[in-house]
Write a protein that holds these residues in place. Structure first.
Motif, PDB file in Angstrom:
ATOM      1  N   UNK A   1      34.889  75.722  52.966  1.00  0.00           N
ATOM      2  CA  UNK A   1      33.836  74.699  52.980  1.00  0.00           C
ATOM      3  C   UNK A   1      34.387  73.303  53.252  1.00  0.00           C
ATOM      4  N   UNK A   2      35.709  73.189  53.407  1.00  0.00           N
ATOM      5  CA  UNK A   2      36.355  71.876  53.551  1.00  0.00           C
ATOM      6  C   UNK A   2      36.004  70.958  52.383  1.00  0.00           C
ATOM      7  N   UNK A   3      36.069  71.518  51.183  1.00  0.00           N
ATOM      8  CA  UNK A   3      35.730  70.774  49.971  1.00  0.00           C
ATOM      9  C   UNK A   3      36.964  70.627  49.080  1.00  0.00           C
ATOM     10  N   UNK A   4      37.046  69.476  48.420  1.00  0.00           N
ATOM     11  CA  UNK A   4      38.120  69.207  47.465  1.00  0.00           C
ATOM     12  C   UNK A   4      37.482  68.679  46.185  1.00  0.00           C
ATOM     13  N   UNK A   5      37.935  69.200  45.055  1.00  0.00           N
ATOM     14  CA  UNK A   5      37.400  68.742  43.772  1.00  0.00           C
ATOM     15  C   UNK A   5      38.270  67.613  43.228  1.00  0.00           C
ATOM     16  N   UNK A   6      37.631  66.467  42.962  1.00  0.00           N
ATOM     17  CA  UNK A   6      38.339  65.343  42.345  1.00  0.00           C
ATOM     18  C   UNK A   6      37.831  65.181  40.923  1.00  0.00           C
ATOM     19  N   UNK A   7      38.739  64.864  40.033  1.00  0.00           N
ATOM     20  CA  UNK A   7      38.382  64.807  38.619  1.00  0.00           C
ATOM     21  C   UNK A   7      37.574  63.556  38.295  1.00  0.00           C
ATOM     22  N   UNK A   8      36.928  63.584  37.142  1.00  0.00           N
ATOM     23  CA  UNK A   8      36.127  62.446  36.693  1.00  0.00           C
ATOM     24  C   UNK A   8      37.023  61.248  36.433  1.00  0.00           C
ATOM     25  N   UNK A   9      36.513  60.067  36.776  1.00  0.00           N
ATOM     26  CA  UNK A   9      37.282  58.849  36.540  1.00  0.00           C
ATOM     27  C   UNK A   9      36.388  57.631  36.683  1.00  0.00           C
ATOM     28  N   UNK A  10      36.691  56.599  35.897  1.00  0.00           N
ATOM     29  CA  UNK A  10      35.973  55.324  35.951  1.00  0.00           C
ATOM     30  C   UNK A  10      34.463  55.503  35.793  1.00  0.00           C
ATOM     31  N   UNK A  11      34.059  56.377  34.895  1.00  0.00           N
ATOM     32  CA  UNK A  11      32.639  56.553  34.640  1.00  0.00           C
ATOM     33  C   UNK A  11      31.924  57.471  35.605  1.00  0.00           C
ATOM     34  N   UNK A  12      32.638  58.010  36.592  1.00  0.00           N
ATOM     35  CA  UNK A  12      32.028  58.923  37.553  1.00  0.00           C
ATOM     36  C   UNK A  12      32.408  60.358  37.202  1.00  0.00           C
ATOM     37  N   UNK A  13      31.475  61.293  37.317  1.00  0.00           N
ATOM     38  CA  UNK A  13      31.768  62.680  36.940  1.00  0.00           C
ATOM     39  C   UNK A  13      32.649  63.377  37.968  1.00  0.00           C
ATOM     40  N   UNK A  14      33.189  64.494  37.563  1.00  0.00           N
ATOM     41  CA  UNK A  14      33.936  65.345  38.495  1.00  0.00           C
ATOM     42  C   UNK A  14      33.025  65.733  39.657  1.00  0.00           C
ATOM     43  N   UNK A  15      33.584  65.792  40.864  1.00  0.00           N
ATOM     44  CA  UNK A  15      32.737  66.108  42.020  1.00  0.00           C
ATOM     45  C   UNK A  15      33.548  66.802  43.108  1.00  0.00           C
ATOM     46  N   UNK A  16      32.830  67.518  43.959  1.00  0.00           N
ATOM     47  CA  UNK A  16      33.428  68.137  45.142  1.00  0.00           C
ATOM     48  C   UNK A  16      33.125  67.237  46.335  1.00  0.00           C
ATOM     49  N   UNK A  17      34.160  66.827  47.050  1.00  0.00           N
ATOM     50  CA  UNK A  17      33.972  65.948  48.200  1.00  0.00           C
ATOM     51  C   UNK A  17      34.381  66.681  49.475  1.00  0.00           C
ATOM     52  N   UNK A  18      33.762  66.303  50.563  1.00  0.00           N
ATOM     53  CA  UNK A  18      34.049  66.926  51.857  1.00  0.00           C
ATOM     54  C   UNK A  18      35.180  66.185  52.560  1.00  0.00           C
ATOM     55  N   UNK A  19      36.095  66.933  53.143  1.00  0.00           N
ATOM     56  CA  UNK A  19      37.172  66.345  53.944  1.00  0.00           C
ATOM     57  C   UNK A  19      37.088  66.911  55.355  1.00  0.00           C
ATOM     58  N   UNK A  20      37.790  66.285  56.262  1.00  0.00           N
ATOM     59  CA  UNK A  20      37.799  66.767  57.641  1.00  0.00           C
ATOM     60  C   UNK A  20      38.568  68.085  57.726  1.00  0.00           C
ATOM     61  N   UNK A  21      38.261  68.925  58.710  1.00  0.00           N
ATOM     62  CA  UNK A  21      39.018  70.182  58.873  1.00  0.00           C
ATOM     63  C   UNK A  21      40.513  69.933  59.033  1.00  0.00           C
ATOM     64  N   UNK A  22      40.863  68.843  59.740  1.00  0.00           N
ATOM     65  CA  UNK A  22      42.281  68.526  59.922  1.00  0.00           C
ATOM     66  C   UNK A  22      42.953  68.209  58.585  1.00  0.00           C
ATOM     67  N   UNK A  23      42.215  67.502  57.729  1.00  0.00           N
ATOM     68  CA  UNK A  23      42.769  67.162  56.421  1.00  0.00           C
ATOM     69  C   UNK A  23      42.964  68.415  55.576  1.00  0.00           C
ATOM     70  N   UNK A  24      41.999  69.320  55.632  1.00  0.00           N
ATOM     71  CA  UNK A  24      42.117  70.561  54.866  1.00  0.00           C
ATOM     72  C   UNK A  24      43.295  71.394  55.359  1.00  0.00           C
ATOM     73  N   UNK A  25      43.485  71.450  56.672  1.00  0.00           N
ATOM     74  CA  UNK A  25      44.631  72.191  57.217  1.00  0.00           C
ATOM     75  C   UNK A  25      45.943  71.594  56.715  1.00  0.00           C
ATOM     76  N   UNK A  26      45.984  70.271  56.648  1.00  0.00           N
ATOM     77  CA  UNK A  26      47.197  69.595  56.189  1.00  0.00           C
ATOM     78  C   UNK A  26      47.464  69.891  54.710  1.00  0.00           C
ATOM     79  N   UNK A  27      46.409  69.923  53.912  1.00  0.00           N
ATOM     80  CA  UNK A  27      46.564  70.216  52.484  1.00  0.00           C
ATOM     81  C   UNK A  27      47.016  71.653  52.261  1.00  0.00           C
ATOM     82  N   UNK A  28      46.444  72.561  53.024  1.00  0.00           N
ATOM     83  CA  UNK A  28      46.802  73.973  52.867  1.00  0.00           C
ATOM     84  C   UNK A  28      48.236  74.260  53.297  1.00  0.00           C
TER      85      UNK A  28
END
Length: 364
Positions: free
Chosen positions: A216-243
């Motif tokens: 899904x090209x999704x990355x989960x970032x943890x809660x911080x600064x009053x914002x809840x944990x969330x799944x954010x979308x990244x580019x396919x190129x970014x996901x390939x780089x992370x993997x």
């Protein structure tokens, strides 16, 4: 009988009652003062007597001290460290006697060469949080402290011969590419991830392999600064780089034990600093912190350079109010001389007098 001191084993104990004008108001006592000397025990009796008399005269909530409020407050490790000198200074003081002027007066005494922003962050904020937490729980007085104004800030900056609010330099695509060309795969992916997503450094270094959803090209970032944990979308190129990054298990510097595998291999939000300085020096570019490369670079790139509307950019960067990033993270990049030159430029205007041929052409 009033409180009497007696020794029991290594420590002094007390027994009896606290009396006020010949009346018993607290007790009976039969407890240790935890003092190994008679002088220490007498100090305990004096403090206990004073507290009970104050409670009897003015009431329980009003008689609460700053130390009492501390016991109700769930402080973080960082706040707890900042509260230590504050408790030493005003721990025995009733909350009703603590004023904003009193708290603001600690800054020049304790940190004479610090900025007003530091005074506010390290003294006013934690002390106010303790007092207002007690207000919510017990109904003790609320405190509101007037912020340091610009004249106080400028005066303190002049005294310490150092500006307190330096304009941050946001990263741009050229800086990112230069950094990545000199960096290892982990740090190259880290800086690209923050530049693309506006993730904070702590959110980025905390990523674990199970926080990635490649399909899904999704990355989960943890809660911080009053914002809840969330799944954010990244580019396919970014996901390939992370993997492509084999997860690393960083070592906890305090315990010496290995932590769970992490995507970028860092165990803390400060571990990147030294490495990034080396990379920037090798690349021949200015050192920028993770915050400048990430959130500052993200918002300036979208809004200032690419013209994306602030509401859309703020939502993509997980700011709840677009006014905040516009005020802090958007950096103007137009040269001041170019702006001034616009007032001296002769704009081309239409000639109000037209020839018959031009008039005929306009009619057609």
């Amino acid at each position: 009988m009033p409180l009497q001191i007696y020794k029991r084993g290594r420590f002094y104990w007390v027994k009896g009652w606290v009396e006020y004008n010949g009346r018993r108001i607290a007790g009976p006592y039969r407890r240790s003062t935890k003092a190994s000397t008679e002088a220490g025990a007498r100090d305990w009796v004096a403090l206990e007597t004073e507290m009970q008399i104050r409670r009897h005269v003015v009431g329980d909530e009003i008689s609460k001290t700053f130390s009492d409020a501390i016991m109700l407050y769930n402080a973080s490790e960082e706040d707890a460290e900042r509260l230590i000198p504050i408790v030493k200074a005003i721990g025995a003081m009733p909350l009703t006697a603590i004023t904003g002027a009193l708290l603001k007066g600690f800054g020049p005494d304790w940190k004479p060469m610090a900025s007003t922003d530091t005074w506010w962050r390290e003294i006013i904020v934690p002390a106010s949080a303790v007092i207002n937490n007690a207000h919510q729980l017990l109904g003790t007085p609320l405190i509101r402290v007037k912020p340091y104004d610009k004249f106080e800030r400028i005066s303190q900056d002049k005294l310490r011969d150092k500006p307190s609010r330096v304009e941050r330099t946001p990263a741009d695509k050229e800086w990112i590419e230069a950094f990545c060309s000199a960096a290892d795969p982990y740090n190259a992916a880290l800086v690209r991830f923050m530049f693309e997503t506006a993730a904070r450094i702590d959110q980025a270094v905390s990523l674990e392999p199970h926080d990635l959803r490649p399909a899904e090209n999704k990355v989960r970032v943890k809660a911080q600064k009053g914002h809840p944990e969330s799944w954010i979308t990244v580019s396919p190129e970014m996901m390939d780089e992370l993997q492509a990054l084999p997860p690393k298990r960083p070592k906890n510097r305090k315990t010496g034990k290995f932590m769970k595998p992490r995507v970028f291999g860092y165990g803390s939000s400060t571990g990147y600093n030294t490495r990034w300085k080396t990379i920037c020096k090798r690349a021949g570019i200015q050192y920028l912190s993770a915050h400048q490369a990430g959130r500052h670079g993200f918002f300036t790139e979208l809004v200032v350079r690419q013209g994306v509307d602030p509401v859309t950019a703020a939502k993509a960067g997980r700011w709840s109010d677009p006014n905040l990033p516009m005020r802090i993270y958007a950096h103007a990049e137009t040269d001041e001389a170019d702006v001034r030159a616009r007032f001296r430029t002769n704009h081309v205007q239409e000639d109000p007098v037209q020839s018959p041929k031009q008039q005929k052409s306009n009619k057609e």
